[in-house]
Design an enzyme around this catalytic site. Sequence first.
Site, PDB file in Angstrom:
ATOM      1  N   ASP A  60      29.584 -22.722  70.941  1.00 54.08           N
ATOM      2  CA  ASP A  60      29.813 -22.437  69.520  1.00 54.08           C
ATOM      3  C   ASP A  60      28.954 -23.402  68.717  1.00 54.08           C
ATOM      4  OD1 ASP A  60      30.684 -22.218  66.871  1.00 54.08           O
ATOM      5  OD2 ASP A  60      32.712 -21.682  67.483  1.00 54.08           O
TER       6      ASP A  60
ATOM      7  N   ALA B  27      36.646  -9.235  71.473  1.00 58.63           N
ATOM      8  CA  ALA B  27      36.205  -9.583  70.124  1.00 58.63           C
ATOM      9  C   ALA B  27      35.654  -8.364  69.390  1.00 58.63           C
ATOM     10  CB  ALA B  27      35.175 -10.711  70.192  1.00 58.63           C
ATOM     11  N   ARG B  28      34.376  -8.085  69.568  1.00 52.48           N
ATOM     12  CA  ARG B  28      33.711  -6.943  68.947  1.00 52.48           C
ATOM     13  C   ARG B  28      32.800  -6.300  69.980  1.00 52.48           C
ATOM     14  NH1 ARG B  28      37.138  -7.436  65.784  1.00 52.48           N
ATOM     15  NH2 ARG B  28      37.049  -7.705  63.508  1.00 52.48           N
TER      16      ARG B  28
ATOM     17  N   ASP C  57      37.951  -4.646  76.113  1.00 46.33           N
ATOM     18  CA  ASP C  57      39.008  -4.136  75.241  1.00 46.33           C
ATOM     19  C   ASP C  57      38.410  -3.560  73.963  1.00 46.33           C
ATOM     20  OD1 ASP C  57      41.864  -3.798  74.696  1.00 46.33           O
ATOM     21  OD2 ASP C  57      41.525  -5.217  73.056  1.00 46.33           O
TER      22      ASP C  57
ATOM     23  N   GLU D 186      33.554   2.767  69.318  1.00 49.82           N
ATOM     24  CA  GLU D 186      34.933   2.682  69.802  1.00 49.82           C
ATOM     25  C   GLU D 186      35.711   3.891  69.299  1.00 49.82           C
ATOM     26  OE1 GLU D 186      36.821  -1.295  70.041  1.00 49.82           O
ATOM     27  OE2 GLU D 186      38.374  -0.347  68.807  1.00 49.82           O
TER      28      GLU D 186
ATOM     29  N   HIS E 157      41.561  -1.240  72.963  1.00 51.58           N
ATOM     30  CA  HIS E 157      41.709  -2.185  71.854  1.00 51.58           C
ATOM     31  C   HIS E 157      43.181  -2.564  71.667  1.00 51.58           C
ATOM     32  CE1 HIS E 157      39.607  -3.552  67.897  1.00 51.58           C
ATOM     33  NE2 HIS E 157      40.526  -4.426  68.291  1.00 51.58           N
TER      34      HIS E 157
END
Length: 328
Positions: A177, A237-238, A262, A267, A286
């Site tokens: 990060d 996350a995305r 997920d 999507e 999701h």
Amino acid sequence: MLNGLYVMDPNRFDDVYGPQAREAIERHLTIASPPLTADRITPDVLADLDVLVTGWGAPKLDAALLAAAPRLSLVLYGAGSIKGMVTPEMWARGVRVTSAATANAEPVAEFALSQILYALKHGWRYVLAARAAAATAPRGPEIGAYDAVVGLVSLGATGRATARLLAHHHLDVQAYDPYADPAQAAELGVRLVGLKELFATSDVVSLHSPLTPETQRLVGTELLESMKPDATLINTARGALVDEAALVDVLGRRTDLFAVLDVTEPEPPVAGSPLFTMPNIVVTPHVAGSLGFERRRHGQAMAEELARYIAGEPLLYEITESGLARRA
């Protein structure tokens, strides 16, 4: 008392703003109108509005709405990303916004933890192999959940929540990060490393990054190819953080690798997507984020933020225009 208004998706309203949260909110706000949807807002309900209480299905805070709501000063957003709601006009007007994104971090972190531990036992691999063979899957060289290396991409709210849960297990946790505070990472028991090192040395990589221009398709061929033998990629996350074509290509050749998705882009995945049939990819719909009454955390968080606002105290979850770019 200030005047308030509930505006959001009616199918999620009671999940978010249950009786306890509504009682706490209505100690401070006079709410004369029943909950509305964004398309049912009329100028008369906006004229004296001070605080908008919303969530999924929030109205766009554009110039027209703001002109009809001259007293609006605070928005309580009982969901995650506010990007679909805010506008330059809202920021220019000085309307403050606070979001329940941090509350949503908890169930995502719980789901991520479950998948990390399951991956270290090769759980999904055995499930899919047994189903394909209609027989017990042969055991392989599982890594196990002791001294394994777990890599977190981003130490935002969800990444930090995941790190706190992982701290209860005997794991080596590292993170990438570029905005992380080294002292905060150290307090979480997390070692900060570069992105290439994280992918090359982790047994499980778990994505928690917001989607920004810099993170679009962040995970591509080079990083996937560099992953350790038998490693697993988890994305809660995305979907667009991952280059899907690269994922399908690399995992088609590197059958030792595994992915738990997920979230996808688009999507849900298009019909006939290989994500559904590849033996080393599993897709969940999701479900990591808040579901059902888990969303009560959101409403409670917003009730607590309102109490701070009324008391003149700092808001814990306020989002600023400058800080929005690094959020999902």
